[in-house]
Design an enzyme around this catalytic site. Sequence first.
Site, short mmCIF file in Angstrom:
data_model
loop_
_atom_site.label_atom_id
_atom_site.label_comp_id
_atom_site.label_asym_id
_atom_site.label_seq_id
_atom_site.Cartn_x
_atom_site.Cartn_y
_atom_site.Cartn_z
CG ASP A 291 -1.80 0.94 0.99
OD1 ASP A 291 -1.74 1.90 0.14
OD2 ASP A 291 -2.63 0.98 2.31
CG HIS B 260 -1.80 4.86 3.12
ND1 HIS B 260 -2.30 6.77 4.37
CD2 HIS B 260 -2.97 4.26 3.58
CE1 HIS B 260 -3.02 6.20 5.27
NE2 HIS B 260 -3.57 4.73 4.67
CD GLU C 187 -4.57 0.04 -0.66
OE1 GLU C 187 -5.10 0.07 0.38
OE2 GLU C 187 -4.55 -1.22 -0.30
CD GLU D 280 -7.68 3.40 1.75
OE1 GLU D 280 -7.68 4.19 2.62
OE2 GLU D 280 -7.02 2.73 1.04
CG ASP E 205 -15.11 1.18 3.86
OD1 ASP E 205 -15.68 0.61 4.36
OD2 ASP E 205 -13.39 1.75 4.49
CG HIS F 134 -10.31 0.66 2.40
ND1 HIS F 134 -10.74 1.28 3.39
CD2 HIS F 134 -9.04 0.28 2.81
CE1 HIS F 134 -10.21 1.91 4.12
NE2 HIS F 134 -9.03 1.23 4.37
#
Length: 382
Positions: free
Chosen positions: A183, A185, A209, A236, A258, A285
């Site tokens: 990830d 992020h 990700e 997400e 999500d 997510h």
Amino acid sequence: MRITEVESFQVAPRWMFVKVSTDAGVCGWGEGGLEGYADVTGAAVAALAEQLVGTDPRRIEDHWQRLVKSGFYRGGPVLSSAVAALDQALWDIVGRLHGVPVHELLGGHVRDRVRVYGWIGGDSPHDVAAAAQAQRNAGMTAVKMNATAQFGPIPSADEVAAVVERAGQVREALGGGNDFAVDFHGRVSAAVAPRLIEALEPLAPLFVEEPVLPGNNHTNLRRIVESTTTPIATGERLFSRSDFLPVLQAGVRVVQPDLAHAGGISEVRRIAALAETFDAFLAPHCPLGPLALAACLQVDFATPNFLIQEQSLGIHYNSTAELLDHVANPEVFTFTDGYVERPTGAGLGVEIDEASVRKAHERGGQWRTPTWNHPDGSFAEW
């Protein structure tokens, strides 16, 4: 049958649960706490509840349309998260009313078990080899790790090498028969993401990700997708089909809505169908609580293009509470050989210990998103 009351509960470490009660004695639960703003989302739930009290809970689609579209100002993470919690609770009510799990109402199950993955390394990855080995020993066949903590706009060669070295430790600990995802992020700049993904490619991550920040950066996403054979995942921080369409058009092959933020079961089901037309996979997510995970699983079991499910047991955020703390039937979240079996209980399939939730709400506690700085004192993406 009419809705009589809507209640929200802030629950440590960073969850927000919603209970919808009816005059028939059937209640439903949902989860929609936007991380860092559970209190704000709770206020949005209270505002939207005015439209629900006194109405028939079985009209789920009509409620979704009105909750999402009746306001002049629409969308965004707060309102979408509030709608998500309410939508889950309505599906829970209807499933309980008919005595069937929600996935039966979505067309029935297309698989018998769902693959899950666990987290390692936290926000500042360290001791990842030992953590990966521990997850493997616990029966997991897949894990996810953050690539890095703060990462400069153009990091040094040593910083890039450190990311690859940590990922290599995880690959070695897991072996070639298991998977790990990385990830970014949103911490890695668009200038550097292709270089870092190329360096990770020999380790065969399951996916990378959020390689760049979400938003109007679809050109960057397309450039990254076209530069690598590693599957790219994101979603997400996207909340609707219209958010996901340009991402899919850019070539992303793993979508990660999500269930607690992207409009609940109703909208994520549609996002999954949209992704299927692009031959893309669903990997929801879910670093959140038991109701969010239960909602995810109901969609997972009914979705043909499902890939893998995130879950938060042992995640680094759970320092003050754990995934199963408020669950009266924790056996539904038993993970065996990296999978969870199909839930057969009515509704979302999870029984909430209401007394425990109310006590947690009374104790209070508010989680806020960490604020990071670069070494020069400027703002850094968390």
